[in-house]
Enzyme design. Structure first.
Site, PDB file in Angstrom:
ATOM      1  N   ARG A 105      -5.852   3.309  11.261  1.00  0.00           N
ATOM      2  CA  ARG A 105      -6.258   3.330   9.862  1.00  0.00           C
ATOM      3  C   ARG A 105      -7.748   3.669   9.768  1.00  0.00           C
ATOM      4  O   ARG A 105      -8.535   3.251  10.635  1.00  0.00           O
ATOM      5  CB  ARG A 105      -6.020   1.929   9.299  1.00  0.00           C
ATOM      6  CG  ARG A 105      -6.406   1.720   7.851  1.00  0.00           C
ATOM      7  CD  ARG A 105      -5.398   2.343   6.948  1.00  0.00           C
ATOM      8  NE  ARG A 105      -5.458   1.849   5.583  1.00  0.00           N
ATOM      9  CZ  ARG A 105      -4.880   2.488   4.575  1.00  0.00           C
ATOM     10  NH1 ARG A 105      -4.218   3.609   4.781  1.00  0.00           N
ATOM     11  NH2 ARG A 105      -4.917   1.992   3.357  1.00  0.00           N
ATOM     12  N   THR A 399       1.496  11.230   1.401  1.00  0.00           N
ATOM     13  CA  THR A 399       1.316  10.901   2.793  1.00  0.00           C
ATOM     14  C   THR A 399       2.444  11.647   3.488  1.00  0.00           C
ATOM     15  O   THR A 399       3.177  12.378   2.847  1.00  0.00           O
ATOM     16  CB  THR A 399       1.479   9.361   2.942  1.00  0.00           C
ATOM     17  OG1 THR A 399       0.404   8.741   2.297  1.00  0.00           O
ATOM     18  CG2 THR A 399       1.543   8.866   4.348  1.00  0.00           C
ATOM     19  N   THR A 417      -1.737   9.795   6.859  1.00  0.00           N
ATOM     20  CA  THR A 417      -2.130  10.154   5.497  1.00  0.00           C
ATOM     21  C   THR A 417      -3.586  10.560   5.407  1.00  0.00           C
ATOM     22  O   THR A 417      -4.372  10.281   6.326  1.00  0.00           O
ATOM     23  CB  THR A 417      -1.886   8.927   4.576  1.00  0.00           C
ATOM     24  OG1 THR A 417      -2.052   9.316   3.216  1.00  0.00           O
ATOM     25  CG2 THR A 417      -2.866   7.793   4.865  1.00  0.00           C
ATOM     26  N   GLU A 438      -9.444   7.355   1.774  1.00  0.00           N
ATOM     27  CA  GLU A 438      -8.744   6.086   2.020  1.00  0.00           C
ATOM     28  C   GLU A 438      -9.508   4.865   1.498  1.00  0.00           C
ATOM     29  O   GLU A 438      -8.919   3.822   1.241  1.00  0.00           O
ATOM     30  CB  GLU A 438      -8.487   5.932   3.527  1.00  0.00           C
ATOM     31  CG  GLU A 438      -7.172   5.283   3.858  1.00  0.00           C
ATOM     32  CD  GLU A 438      -5.983   6.148   3.513  1.00  0.00           C
ATOM     33  OE1 GLU A 438      -5.103   5.666   2.781  1.00  0.00           O
ATOM     34  OE2 GLU A 438      -5.929   7.311   3.953  1.00  0.00           O
ATOM     35  N   ASP A 441      -8.407   2.731  -1.361  1.00  0.00           N
ATOM     36  CA  ASP A 441      -7.325   1.738  -1.214  1.00  0.00           C
ATOM     37  C   ASP A 441      -7.891   0.315  -1.205  1.00  0.00           C
ATOM     38  O   ASP A 441      -7.133  -0.649  -1.192  1.00  0.00           O
ATOM     39  CB  ASP A 441      -6.535   1.970   0.089  1.00  0.00           C
ATOM     40  CG  ASP A 441      -5.368   2.933  -0.117  1.00  0.00           C
ATOM     41  OD1 ASP A 441      -5.193   3.438  -1.240  1.00  0.00           O
ATOM     42  OD2 ASP A 441      -4.619   3.175   0.859  1.00  0.00           O
ATOM     43  N   SER A 460      -3.015  -1.130   3.425  1.00  0.00           N
ATOM     44  CA  SER A 460      -2.107   0.014   3.298  1.00  0.00           C
ATOM     45  C   SER A 460      -0.714  -0.470   2.893  1.00  0.00           C
ATOM     46  O   SER A 460      -0.422  -1.669   2.924  1.00  0.00           O
ATOM     47  CB  SER A 460      -2.025   0.734   4.644  1.00  0.00           C
ATOM     48  OG  SER A 460      -1.012   1.703   4.630  1.00  0.00           O
ATOM     49  N   SER A 461       0.125   0.488   2.530  1.00  0.00           N
ATOM     50  CA  SER A 461       1.548   0.204   2.291  1.00  0.00           C
ATOM     51  C   SER A 461       2.433   0.909   3.301  1.00  0.00           C
ATOM     52  O   SER A 461       3.669   0.832   3.209  1.00  0.00           O
ATOM     53  CB  SER A 461       1.945   0.679   0.897  1.00  0.00           C
ATOM     54  OG  SER A 461       1.184   0.038  -0.071  1.00  0.00           O
ATOM     55  N   GLY A 481       4.269   7.764  -0.106  1.00  0.00           N
ATOM     56  CA  GLY A 481       4.427   7.357  -1.507  1.00  0.00           C
ATOM     57  C   GLY A 481       3.561   6.192  -1.937  1.00  0.00           C
ATOM     58  O   GLY A 481       3.944   5.444  -2.839  1.00  0.00           O
ATOM     59  N   GLY A 482       2.398   5.988  -1.311  1.00  0.00           N
ATOM     60  CA  GLY A 482       1.535   4.877  -1.720  1.00  0.00           C
ATOM     61  C   GLY A 482       2.321   3.582  -1.653  1.00  0.00           C
ATOM     62  O   GLY A 482       3.106   3.354  -0.728  1.00  0.00           O
TER      63      GLY A 482
HETATM   64  N1  GLU Z   1      -3.123   5.256   1.174  1.00  0.00           N
HETATM   65  C1  GLU Z   1      -1.760   4.837   1.066  1.00  0.00           C
HETATM   66  C2  GLU Z   1      -1.458   3.683   1.980  1.00  0.00           C
HETATM   67  O1  GLU Z   1      -2.109   3.525   2.970  1.00  0.00           O
HETATM   68  C3  GLU Z   1      -0.843   5.909   1.436  1.00  0.00           C
HETATM   69  C4  GLU Z   1      -0.944   7.006   0.480  1.00  0.00           C
HETATM   70  C5  GLU Z   1       0.364   7.523   0.092  1.00  0.00           C
HETATM   71  O2  GLU Z   1       1.377   7.282   0.698  1.00  0.00           O
HETATM   72  O3  GLU Z   1       0.365   8.217  -0.885  1.00  0.00           O
HETATM   73  O4  GLU Z   1      -0.586   2.936   1.722  1.00  0.00           O
END
Ligand code: GLU
Length: 584
Positions: A105, A399, A417, A438, A441, A460-461, A481-482
C-alpha cells in the site's frame, strides 16, 4: 535479498507433458470464462491475461505470471493501476499449504500530519485535492512485485516484465471503455501536459480504435528490468517522481515528498485473516485494508440464517442488512494497524456477529446502523477506543483485480490501484506512468483512526480473497470499486455458496452495494427489475447515482481437478479468462 522460498523452475518441458492453449495466439478472443487442467488467469485485459499465460507457458509460476499480468495492466488499464500506485497481493503456496499476503500500500510522506487536508479548520475540496501533488503517496507496487518475485517467484523481474514492455512499445488498440474513461477525465488530464500528451488528442479523449503506444513506460520498465527496485526507489526514477510530486505544474497544490520517503518505503509480509463460512475457510486481506475484516463480519452475521431455504429476495435483503452493519464497524474502527490497535478479533468473532444479527429485522430494512462494541469480544479489552465517528469517505471506484494459478496449485489473488480513475492525473514526465492519489483515502479530518499521519498507510477496501474447503483451494475472488469492493466480494460469495450460482453467474449477477449509506448503490437498469421491486417490499432504497459496480475476477477449483477462470461477462468491456490444458 536471499530467497528462502524460491522455487525451482517448474519442469514444464518434461517430455510426457504436452501443452496446448485454450486459445491460439492468433485468436486471443476475449472470453470471460475458460476451464482447463493447468494454470489459469483471469484479468480485465486480454493482453494482461495473455502475458500471464505467456509466463506460465515459459515455466513461470503463479507469482511470476501475476506480476507479468499486473505490469501489462499498467499499460492497457493505466487509469486503474500501475507502478505509480500500490496494492495487496495474496498468495497460496501449494507445497507449504500456506497463505501469505504482501501489503504494498502507498505510504504517507514524512511531512504528513492529521490536518494536512485542512485549511482554516475546514476540509480541502476533495476533487482539487485528488488532482494535486499532495494526494500522492509513496508508491508501493514495484516494491511489492520485487518481494513477491524474490520470495515466492521463480523468475527475475527482468523476465516477467518482457510481455508488458512489448505491449507498451508496440501499442494496443483503444477500446470504447478506455476512450469513455478518458473522456470523463479530460478536465483532470488537461491540467498535466505529460498526461494530456499521452491520452488526449487536441484536448479530447483518443477515439476508440486508436493505436496507443507508451514508449516512455516501455523505457521505465526496461530500466526496472535492468536495475531493479533501486532504480525506482533511489535512482533517476525516484528523483523524477519526487520532482513531479513537488512541482506538478499549473495551479495545483504541490506535495512535499523526499528522496528519503522513497528510499524508506517497505512492503509488509502480513498474515492473512482467516474466517470460516459454512465449511469454507476464507482468507482475507488484513489491515490496512478493511476488506478482510468487513467481509468476514458480514459472512459471520449471515451464517446464522438458513439462507439456502429462503427465496432470493430474502437472502438479498439479509445480505444488504449484514453489509450495512459490517460497514458501520468498518467505517468507525479500521485503519493502519501500525498506528492504532483496531479490535479486529472482536469484529471477526462469531459471538459478536450473533450480537449484531439481533439488530436485523428480517422483514424490514434499517435506515442506518451504528457501530457496535466489539471490545467485550476481544481477549484483551484493556485499551478500548470507542468509535469517534462513522462515515463513508468519498472514495474512487477504480482499481483492478487479477487472479492466476499454476499447474502446481499455487494461486495469486491480487488487487492493485492508483485510487481514482487516472489517480492524481499526474504522469511522471519521461516515464509514462500516472501517480496515485491514494492519500485521499485518509479521513480529511478527525478524530478518526484513519486520519493522515507521517509514514501511515490509508485504510483500503481492497479484498483479494481465497477460499478453501477441506484444506483444498475452492475459489479465489476479488474486484475493484473502492468501498464497493467489499460488497462485490461478499455478494459474489453469497451468490455462489448460498444461492448456488456457478462462479460466472455469481460474477455476472446484478450488484447491490449497501455501505450504511442512505440508499443502496445499484447498477443501471436494475431499479426496473422484478428483483428490485421484491426488495423494495422490505423497505430497501436505491441510490439515484447508478453505474457499473466492480469488475471481478475469480478462479474456481473444480472437484474433478480442473480449474475455471472467470472474468466479467458484460461489465467493463468484458474480461479475459484463459487456461492451460495440460495433457499426458
Ligand atoms: N483506493 C481504494 C482502496 O484502497 C481502491 C480504489 C478503487 O477500487 O477504486 O480501497
Amino acid at each position: 535479498m536471499t530467497s528462502p522460498h524460491r522455487r525451482a523452475l517448474p519442469s514444464l518441458l518434461v517430455s510426457s507433458i504436452i501443452i496446448t492453449f485454450s486459445a491460439a495466439p492468433a485468436a486471443w478472443a476475449k472470453s470471460p470464462v475458460a476451464t482447463g487442467t493447468g494454470g489459469a488467469a483471469a484479468t480485465i485485459s486480454v493482453q494482461a491475461t495473455q502475458s500471464a499465460m505467456t509466463i506460465l507457458n515459459q515455466g513461470g509460476n503463479a507469482v511470476d505470471a501475476a506480476v507479468a499480468a499486473a505490469a501489462t495492466l499498467g499499460v492497457t488499464d493505466p487509469f486503474s493501476c500501475g507502478i505509480g500506485g500500490g496494492g495487496f497481493m495474496m498468495i497460496y503456496l501449494a507445497k507449504d499449504k500456506r497463505v501469505i499476503t504482501i501489503d504494498h500500500r502507498e505510504m504517507a510522506p514524512a511531512n504528513f500530519k492529521p490536518t494536512i487536508f485542512q485549511q482554516d479548520g475546514k476540509e480541502l475540496d476533495f476533487e482539487q485535492t485528488v488532482a494535486s501533488g499532495m494526494s500522492v503517496g509513496v508508491p508501493g507496487t514495484v516494491r511489492g512485485w520485487h518481494e513477491a518475485l524474490e520470495r515466492y517467484g521463480s523468475m527475475p523481474l527482468k523476465k516477467v516484465l518482457q510481455p508488458a514492455i512489448k505491449v507498451a512499445a508496440d501499442g494496443f488498440k483503444v477500446n470504447a471503455n478506455f476512450s469513455r474513461l478518458v473522456a470523463s477525465n479530460e478536465a483532470k488530464f488537461q491540467l498535466f501536459p505529460a498526461t494530456a500528451k499521452l491520452y488526449l488528442k487536441d484536448g479530447k479523449a483518443l477515439p476508440e480504435g486508436s493505436l496507443l503506444r507508451n514508449p516512455d513506460l516501455a523505457k521505465a520498465y526496461r530500466e526496472l528490468a535492468a536495475g531493479g527496485i533501486k532504480v525506482f526507489y533511489e535512482g533517476k526514477m525516484a528523483r523524477a517522481i519526487v520532482d513531479t510530486v513537488n512541482n506538478p505544474g499549473g495551479k495545483v497544490r504541490a506535495g512535499a515528498m523526499t528522496m528519503a520517503d522513497l528510499a524508506n518505503y517497505e512492503a509488509r509480509i502480513r498474515q492473512p485473516l482467516r474466517s470460516t463460512y459454512r465449511g469454507y475457510d476464507i482468507y482475507g486481506m488484513p489491515l490496512p485494508s478493511s476488506g478482510g475484516v468487513a467481509v468476514a463480519e458480514a459472512l459471520n452475521i449471515l451464517e446464522g440464517y438458513d439462507l439456502k431455504s429462503m427465496p432470493r429476495d430474502k437472502v438479498e435483503h439479509l445480505y444488504l442488512e449484514a453489509s450495512r452493519l459490517a460497514f458501520a464497524d468498518r467505517n468507525a474502527y479500521l485503519a493502519d494497524p501500525e498506528y492504532l490497535e483496531a479490535p479486529v478479533q472482536g469484529l471477526m468473532s462469531k459471538d459478536y456477529a450473533a450480537r449484531r444479527r439481533e439488530l436485523i429485522n428480517p422483514m424490514r430494512a434499517a435506515a442506518h446502523a451504528d457501530a457496535g462494541d466489539p471490545y467485550p469480544f476481544q481477549n484483551d479489552q484493556s485499551v478500548p477506543l470507542r468509535p469517534a465517528q462513522s462515515k463513508l469517505l468519498a472514495e474512487g471506484a477504480h482499481t483492478t483485480h487479477l487472479t492466476v494459478s499454476d499447474k502446481d496449485g499455487n494461486i495469486v489473488s491480487y488487487t492493485f490501484t492508483i485510487e481514482s480513475w487516472g489517480g492524481s492525473g499526474i504522469t511522471v514526465p519521461g516515464y509514462g506512468f500516472l501517480l496515485n492519489n491514494e492519500m485521499t483515502d485518509f479521513d480529511f479530518s478527525g478524530p478518526h483512526p484513519n486520519v493522515p499521519e507521517a509514514g501511515k498507510r490509508p485504510r483500503s477496501s481492497m479484498s483479494p480473497t481465497l477460499a478453501f474447503k477441506n484444506g483444498k483451494p475452492a475459489f479465489s475472488v476479488g474486484s475493484p470499486g473502492g468501498s464497493t469492493i467489499i460488497t462485490t466480494v461478499l455478494q459474489t460469495i453469497v451468490n455462489h455458496i448460498d444461492l448456488g450460482m456457478s462462479m460466472s453467474q455469481a460474477v455476472d449477477a446484478p450488484r447491490l452495494s449497501e455501505r450504511n449509506n442512505t440508499a443502496t448503490n445499484i447498477e443501471p437498469g436494475y431499479a426496473a427489475s422484478d428483483a428490485a421491486k421484491a426488495l423494495e417490499k422490505y423497505g430497501q432504497r436505491w441510490s439515484p447515482a447508478q453505474e457499473e459496480i466492480g469488475a471481478a475476477n475469480a478462479l474456481l477449483f473444480n472437484a474433478d481437478g480442473t480449474v475455471t477462470a472467470v472474468s466479467e461477462g458484460w461489465r467493463h468491456g468484458v474480461g479475459s479468462a484463459q487456461v492451460q490444458k495440460l495433457g499426458h
